[in-house]
Design an enzyme around this catalytic site. Structure first.
Site, PDB file in Angstrom:
ATOM      1  N   ASP A 112       0.859  -1.187   0.000  1.00  0.00           N
ATOM      2  CA  ASP A 112       0.000   0.000   0.000  1.00  0.00           C
ATOM      3  C   ASP A 112       0.894   1.235   0.000  1.00  0.00           C
ATOM      4  O   ASP A 112       1.444   1.618   1.035  1.00  0.00           O
ATOM      5  CB  ASP A 112      -0.903   0.014   1.247  1.00  0.00           C
ATOM      6  CG  ASP A 112      -2.014  -1.043   1.172  1.00  0.00           C
ATOM      7  OD1 ASP A 112      -1.846  -2.033   0.431  1.00  0.00           O
ATOM      8  OD2 ASP A 112      -3.032  -0.877   1.864  1.00  0.00           O
ATOM      9  N   LYS A 125      -6.966   3.550  -3.181  1.00  0.00           N
ATOM     10  CA  LYS A 125      -7.342   3.497  -1.761  1.00  0.00           C
ATOM     11  C   LYS A 125      -7.501   4.923  -1.260  1.00  0.00           C
ATOM     12  O   LYS A 125      -6.724   5.802  -1.640  1.00  0.00           O
ATOM     13  CB  LYS A 125      -6.227   2.746  -1.015  1.00  0.00           C
ATOM     14  CG  LYS A 125      -6.292   2.755   0.502  1.00  0.00           C
ATOM     15  CD  LYS A 125      -5.166   1.897   1.116  1.00  0.00           C
ATOM     16  CE  LYS A 125      -5.043   2.121   2.622  1.00  0.00           C
ATOM     17  NZ  LYS A 125      -3.929   1.382   3.239  1.00  0.00           N
ATOM     18  N   LYS A 147     -10.255   0.378  -2.340  1.00  0.00           N
ATOM     19  CA  LYS A 147     -10.187   0.142  -0.895  1.00  0.00           C
ATOM     20  C   LYS A 147     -10.612   1.390  -0.141  1.00  0.00           C
ATOM     21  O   LYS A 147     -10.082   2.475  -0.370  1.00  0.00           O
ATOM     22  CB  LYS A 147      -8.760  -0.256  -0.493  1.00  0.00           C
ATOM     23  CG  LYS A 147      -8.559  -0.416   1.028  1.00  0.00           C
ATOM     24  CD  LYS A 147      -7.191  -1.001   1.361  1.00  0.00           C
ATOM     25  CE  LYS A 147      -6.885  -0.927   2.861  1.00  0.00           C
ATOM     26  NZ  LYS A 147      -5.560  -1.483   3.203  1.00  0.00           N
TER      27      LYS A 147
END
Lengths: 299, 299
Positions: free
Chosen positions: A167, A229, A258
């Site tokens: 991430d 995300k 996400k």
């Protein structure tokens, strides 16, 4: 004979421990021919204690006090929701005890992953070994202002240490400067260095206008990231239904989205999924899948 | 003939620009034999336009509207204080324009350094080239939870890109775990990779007990860091007189102490220096050295 809940819990614990011990001595016995050791191919048959003895033993080692009939998933848990959650512990002062608790919960409740800082990947990967829970690392976190090469190095090293997903945080300054080539390149290099592991691009929605969110999603998709995300959880704000809808609209169906930051209840998570999220980042994951209120918040 | 301030400013700007242009064409002329090009050896003679023409030209290029007789230092500025300040811009969404402004201010007011995220080092180093202001990079910032190897790589790359000092964040989780060997090793590896550049260790006082502050300072000194530094500015809290006194007590006289986080006024800075700090990290640096109120805060 009447058995109260406490007694029942102890009984379940004792039996599970003994079964796990025997399985540990003898290897995995009597595995049905339909059974696969791959987590992805799980047929949901409910014989986890037989099929996933490693995971069960690990859960017990970590101090589990109760295991349901499907080992690791207590009754009343929304397993489908659990499988969409990145169980997250990113505060810098997190101790090994806290990390172990998060890993134990992830195995017990069936969360998709455990999301930690890169220095904690070796420890988390060790605890999660042989389980179906993936350790994932944040990179260039939480500012995204480290150099591209530093992000690339951190990604590679995290993967070497066991990270199964990355991430990363986008370069926000470059985005504000409309230096889209730099933003794209920053993502692309991390994606290339991490292949075949999936890369999520944290766009930090709270710092962006709607147009900038569109631009960030566009560049993330163009650079072949697996996910966009919303948030790091360290910059105020967090996932909103509107942002998830916008992000899903921009990236289409063949990219993952996400929602992270401020997702604390079952209702929050459901709203995000309805809006188009297919992964949830949260620290209140147990509360989310059990419907109970979280004891403490914090990312 | 009466000249108002605006006219005077324009006049000074025009003259300085023309002088700088001529010096640029002819090289540095008539340099007195007592003059050194080394910033450290400056004899404070007031002939900066002659001696430091590169710096002067750069300041003008960056849009300076007024230069004092000592080029780069406007009248009324506390130069001694300025030379102790790391002028800081660490917000992730910082643009090139904002970075250029900070670099220009640093050259104009004579700050020691400009402190930026590692992705901004190449740009800042380019702007500060040939000036006496050093670009410095933060590493593993602001959580300190990246792996040691990632911190080492980021330090090396920042130095390759022009960083003259490294401000790293300690591994707080390991400190809380009392894993002093890991904390020490994390610092030592960055110190070794950065040599001969100075390394500052940010201990993030707001997250530590007094005992933990002592431990963090001890390990930083043992690992041969040049500085201990209070705060990232991203974790609440900031430098306090008590903390600076404590840190100075622990590290003694032969190590440097940097006060950062929440230092906004001349009085704040003076209090830190009296308590034992010999470097100040601030974004309100201009306000600190001019005694004027800062327009905006933020690290």
């Amino acid at each position: 004979m009447e058995i109260n809940n406490d007694t029942l819990d102890k009984l379940v614990e004792t039996i599970t421990r003994r079964v796990a011990e025997r399985l540990g001595q003898a290897g995995v016995l009597n595995m049905p021919s339909s059974c696969s050791t791959s987590a992805d191919a799980c047929s949901d048959c409910g014989q986890c204690v037989v099929k996933k003895s490693g995971t069960v033993a690990k859960i017990i080692d970590l101090g589990a006090v109760r295991l349901g009939s499907k080992a690791g998933v207590p009754p009343g848990v929304d397993s489908k929701m659990a499988a969409m959650i990145d169980h997250t512990l990113l505060k810098p002062e997190a101790t090994r005890e806290e990390l172990a608790k998060v890993c134990q919960e992830a195995m017990q409740y069936g969360f998709a992953t455990v999301c930690v800082n890169s220095s904690n990947i070796p420890y988390a990967a060790g605890l999660l070994k042989n389980s179906s829970v993936k350790p994932i690392a944040v990179v260039g976190f939480p500012l995204g202002a480290a150099s591209t090469q530093a992000k690339v190095f951190e990604s590679r090293e995290a993967i070497r240490n066991g990270a199964e997903e990355i991430d990363m945080v986008i370069n926000l300054g470059a985005l504000k400067d409309k230096d889209y080539q730099l933003v794209y390149d920053d993502i692309l290099k991390v994606v290339e260095a991490s292949r075949p592991k999936k890369v999520k691009v944290i766009i930090e929605t709270s710092k962006l206008s709607d147009e900038e969110k569109v631009i960030a999603c566009t560049l993330s998709k163009a650079a072949n990231a697996a996910f966009v995300k919303t948030s790091t959880g360290f910059a105020g704000g967090g996932a909103t239904v509107e942002d998830i809808e916008l992000m899903r609209r921009v990236v289409g169906k063949d990219m993952e989205v996400k929602a992270s930051g401020g997702v604390k209840t079952t209702e929050d998570a459901k709203a995000m999924i309805e809006a188009g999220a297919n992964r949830i980042g949260a620290s209140a994951s147990v509360a989310i899948v059990t419907g109970k209120k979280a004891k403490a918040s914090g990312y």
